[in-house]
Write a protein that holds these residues in place. Structure first.
Motif, PDB file in Angstrom:
ATOM      1  N   ILE A 124       0.818  -1.219   0.000  1.00 19.49           N
ATOM      2  CA  ILE A 124       0.000   0.000   0.000  1.00 19.49           C
ATOM      3  C   ILE A 124       0.850   1.268   0.000  1.00 19.49           C
ATOM      4  O   ILE A 124       0.478   2.262  -0.628  1.00 19.49           O
ATOM      5  N   ILE A 125       2.020   1.239   0.645  1.00 19.19           N
ATOM      6  CA  ILE A 125       2.819   2.465   0.725  1.00 19.19           C
ATOM      7  C   ILE A 125       3.397   2.847  -0.646  1.00 19.19           C
ATOM      8  O   ILE A 125       3.173   3.957  -1.116  1.00 19.19           O
ATOM      9  N   TYR A 128       0.615   3.974  -2.893  1.00 15.07           N
ATOM     10  CA  TYR A 128       0.162   5.329  -2.556  1.00 15.07           C
ATOM     11  C   TYR A 128       1.120   6.371  -3.145  1.00 15.07           C
ATOM     12  O   TYR A 128       0.690   7.358  -3.740  1.00 15.07           O
ATOM     13  N   ILE A 131       0.612   6.542  -7.009  1.00 16.23           N
ATOM     14  CA  ILE A 131      -0.629   7.218  -7.415  1.00 16.23           C
ATOM     15  C   ILE A 131      -0.516   8.724  -7.157  1.00 16.23           C
ATOM     16  O   ILE A 131      -0.976   9.540  -7.959  1.00 16.23           O
ATOM     17  N   LYS A 137      -4.565  11.264  -7.332  1.00 12.51           N
ATOM     18  CA  LYS A 137      -5.414  11.392  -6.139  1.00 12.51           C
ATOM     19  C   LYS A 137      -6.696  12.092  -6.563  1.00 12.51           C
ATOM     20  O   LYS A 137      -6.688  12.898  -7.501  1.00 12.51           O
ATOM     21  N   TYR A 210     -12.345   0.339   2.005  1.00 14.23           N
ATOM     22  CA  TYR A 210     -12.225   1.474   2.922  1.00 14.23           C
ATOM     23  C   TYR A 210     -10.812   2.069   2.944  1.00 14.23           C
ATOM     24  O   TYR A 210     -10.618   3.265   2.780  1.00 14.23           O
ATOM     25  N   TYR A 211      -9.808   1.197   3.118  1.00 16.31           N
ATOM     26  CA  TYR A 211      -8.446   1.673   3.358  1.00 16.31           C
ATOM     27  C   TYR A 211      -7.919   2.492   2.170  1.00 16.31           C
ATOM     28  O   TYR A 211      -7.456   3.624   2.336  1.00 16.31           O
ATOM     29  N   LEU A 214      -9.602   5.830   1.477  1.00 20.91           N
ATOM     30  CA  LEU A 214      -9.260   6.721   2.593  1.00 20.91           C
ATOM     31  C   LEU A 214      -7.936   7.436   2.319  1.00 20.91           C
ATOM     32  O   LEU A 214      -7.762   8.606   2.640  1.00 20.91           O
ATOM     33  N   LEU A 215      -6.989   6.722   1.687  1.00 20.28           N
ATOM     34  CA  LEU A 215      -5.669   7.286   1.444  1.00 20.28           C
ATOM     35  C   LEU A 215      -5.663   8.274   0.280  1.00 20.28           C
ATOM     36  O   LEU A 215      -5.039   9.318   0.356  1.00 20.28           O
TER      37      LEU A 215
ATOM     38  N   PHE B 257      -8.588  -3.332  10.210  1.00 19.59           N
ATOM     39  CA  PHE B 257      -8.173  -1.935  10.303  1.00 19.59           C
ATOM     40  C   PHE B 257      -9.360  -0.980  10.432  1.00 19.59           C
ATOM     41  O   PHE B 257      -9.396  -0.137  11.319  1.00 19.59           O
ATOM     42  N   PHE B 284       2.805   5.311   8.796  1.00 21.13           N
ATOM     43  CA  PHE B 284       2.714   5.626   7.369  1.00 21.13           C
ATOM     44  C   PHE B 284       1.965   6.934   7.152  1.00 21.13           C
ATOM     45  O   PHE B 284       2.469   7.865   6.524  1.00 21.13           O
ATOM     46  N   TRP B 285       0.778   7.029   7.715  1.00 24.97           N
ATOM     47  CA  TRP B 285      -0.146   8.089   7.343  1.00 24.97           C
ATOM     48  C   TRP B 285       0.016   9.334   8.209  1.00 24.97           C
ATOM     49  O   TRP B 285      -0.018  10.451   7.723  1.00 24.97           O
TER      50      TRP B 285
END
Lengths: 276, 322
Positions: A124-125, A128, A131, A137, A210-211, A214-215, B257, B284-285
């Motif tokens: 995911i990192i 992210y 993207i 985004k 969701y995750y 959200l990012l 999560f 991370f966030w």
């Protein structure tokens, strides 16, 4: 006579027990429904006043949160696009793995299967960062493109394609059928149950995501339903009826899907559980 | 063009052996090209959004990064020793968050299996409207964790007083179960059990239905009671299904999560709900420490890999068993 009475009592006891358990299972949903029809009260009760149910929250929420319609549209666009994309890429890859003999096949099969071993959290990192760098985004492509293929989809369809007798393929080729046409006009119609399973499963999963949204979603109008209702909850903390109304509204599509496609959903979920 | 030529070649079946080998090599190349055409869309997406990011996570985990996500300085395995407290600093918060995750799954998994088993046994009753009840028992698979979290946030909220009786019963000095360090994790676990109830139910029901009916029949003829049938037929024959379910729920609870982010939203009371995935999210966030968060995600990958390999071994056994 007494036997009949006994079995009658037994049956009604069973129904009573099942109804109580069903009520307990549904309790959180009934709670949500109850709160949504109590009007904008600050001290909601567990049971509504049945003499004056106030259903206006289901209209008011669209006025109070003008983006709600947009969120529902977003979720539909993203879920349908991801579902269609996965069906196409999975069917093509599954066809190659099931019907074509080519050198290195075990290796490529392993590559597809191996992707199931990599949990979403471990990718995911970098995803992210990619993207963000692409400037995706707050866009449909940012929500859709990373999910256009799935190792699970390839694996599921390959199993079904392999179950279709190879004689059919050879007969079709003898009759001058090209491999693309064989896939499109023979394999796909014959595998409709498997494709439906994958479609329902993918739609449900994407709708409930969701995750990731959200990012990569910052602006309110690009939110999907799941991000929308949780954000709406934190901005309108005390307006319980609207909170619950919005939650029930965004649950409806998947609840309808459950009623219409329960069999596909169940087989998809149980097969999907095999991935880590 | 090349493809067309080879099609022509294919049709000449009676070729001398020497030429045949050349043709078959040619044919193989052709088959490979064709297959590549079909599987490349899926493969390219998986490489771009699964394999490369995964490798990049591993790469990033050895570096200190800037807020844009570029590597700044090589950091060797320092992040890993920090997470696992091998650096001797005595700061064990990440080990503790792993332990919290284990506690969480120790709550979710047994609760989930007991509820699923009870529902599945009820759903095998031989009455007319059973399909209706089965649909209700399955319903939670259609409800997202985010929606469920919004509902349960209100169930646990002090304004609705829906769970006030538990607080009174336990004499807790708090307004909400989510705000007390001794009940917060349990509250999230109970809510999680509800969201996964539908799935657990359907898997267990399928397992029970797969048990041959004639075993029960002959047991009844031999005078076995309902309880004995359950204890000596259903339970042992269902064990593989329940083991499978146990591992699946463990893996899922390790990845939970959404409910933590919606219901708790930060570290929670005394870090009682600070599970590992949430700690990754924080690094991370909230802190933009991409290298460090990557190292944590690699650790999570290794944990899940171990669990998954147990799962596959179990599945193998199940296949042999039947």
């Amino acid at each position: 006579m007494s036997l009949n009475l006994g079995s009658l009592i037994r049956t009604s006891l069973l129904y009573a027990a099942l109804s109580i358990v069903a009520l307990l299972v549904l309790l959180p949903l009934l709670f949500a429904l109850s709160l949504s029809v109590q009007g904008p009260t600050l001290s909601p009760t567990l049971l509504p006043d049945f003499s004056k149910l106030d259903w206006s929250s289901f209209q008011d929420v669209f006025r109070e949160e003008p983006n709600l319609t947009r969120w529902i549209v977003n979720s539909f666009v993203v879920s349908l696009a991801v579902t269609l994309g996965q069906l196409i890429t999975s069917a093509l890859a599954a066809y190659a793995l099931a019907n074509i003999d080519f050198p290195g096949k075990p290796f490529f099969f392993f590559v597809f299967l191996g992707s199931l071993m990599i949990p979403w959290e471990s990718t995911i990192i970098p995803n992210y960062l990619t993207i963000t760098r692409l400037g995706w985004k707050d866009s449909y492509q940012g929500l859709i493109i990373p999910f256009m293929a799935s190792g699970f989809g390839v694996f599921l369809l390959r199993q079904h394609f392999k179950a279709i007798p190879r004689d059919l393929y050879e007969a079709a080729v003898l009759d001058g059928c090209s491999s693309t046409r064989y896939l499109w006009s023979i394999l796909v119609p014959l595998s409709r149950p498997a494709l439906a399973t994958l479609a329902v499963y993918t739609f449900l999963n994407t709708w409930n995501q969701y995750y990731w949204p959200l990012l990569i979603i910052d602006s309110p109008e690009w939110r999907t339903t799941q991000i929308g209702i949780t954000a709406f909850r934190s901005s309108e903390v005390t307006i319980y009826n609207l909170q619950m109304a919005s939650t029930i509204i965004v649950m409806l599509p998947t609840l309808i899907l459950l009623v219409l496609g329960q069999r596909q959903l169940v087989s998809g979920l149980t097969a999907g559980a095999l991935k880590g | 063009m090349l493809l067309k030529d080879s099609v022509l070649l294919d049709e000449r079946v009676t070729l001398p052996i020497a030429t045949k080998r050349v043709v078959s090599q040619h044919q193989q190349r052709k088959a490979f090209g064709l297959a590549l055409l079909y599987f490349s869309p899926a493969l390219l997406f998986l490489i771009a959004f699964t394999y490369i990011p995964f490798l990049r996570s591993i790469w990033l985990s050895f570096f200190i990064t800037n807020p844009q996500g570029d590597t700044v300085r090589f950091n060797a395995i320092n992040y890993y020793t920090r997470i696992l407290n091998l650096d001797g600093s005595g700061r064990t918060e990440y080990l503790r968050s792993m332990l919290t995750t284990v506690y969480f799954s120790l709550l979710v998994v047994p609760l989930g299996i007991v509820f699923a088993l009870a529902l599945a046994l009820l759903a095998t009753l031989n009455i007319k409207a059973i399909m209706f009840f089965r649909t209700i028992f399955t319903s939670s698979i259609a409800i997202s964790v985010a929606s469920a979290s919004v509902i349960w946030a209100l169930i646990y909220s002090p304004t609705t007083r829906a769970t006030q009786w538990i607080i009174d019963l336990l004499h807790l000095n708090t307004h909400s179960l989510l705000q007390h360090s001794s009940t917060a994790l349990f509250a999230v676990a109970f809510m999680t059990t509800w969201t996964s109830l539908g799935f657990n139910f359907i898997v267990t029901l399928a397992g029970i239905q797969a048990i041959p009916k004639d075993i029960y029949e002959s047991a009844r003829i031999d005078g076995a009671s309902n309880w004995q049938s359950f204890r000596f037929i259903t339970l042992p024959l269902l064990t593989p299904t329940l083991l499978f379910l146990m591992l699946i729920s463990t893996i899922q609870s390790f990845q939970a999560f959404t409910q933590f982010n919606v219901l708790i939203g930060n570290e929670g009371p005394d870090s009682a709900t600070d599970v590992f995935v949430f700690a990754i999210f924080t690094a991370f966030w909230k802190d933009n420490r991409y290298g460090f968060a990557s190292a944590m995600s690699v650790v999570l990958f290794l944990i899940l890999l171990a669990l998954t390999s147990i799962q596959y071994r179990l599945l193998d056994q199940r296949v042999h068993y039947q």
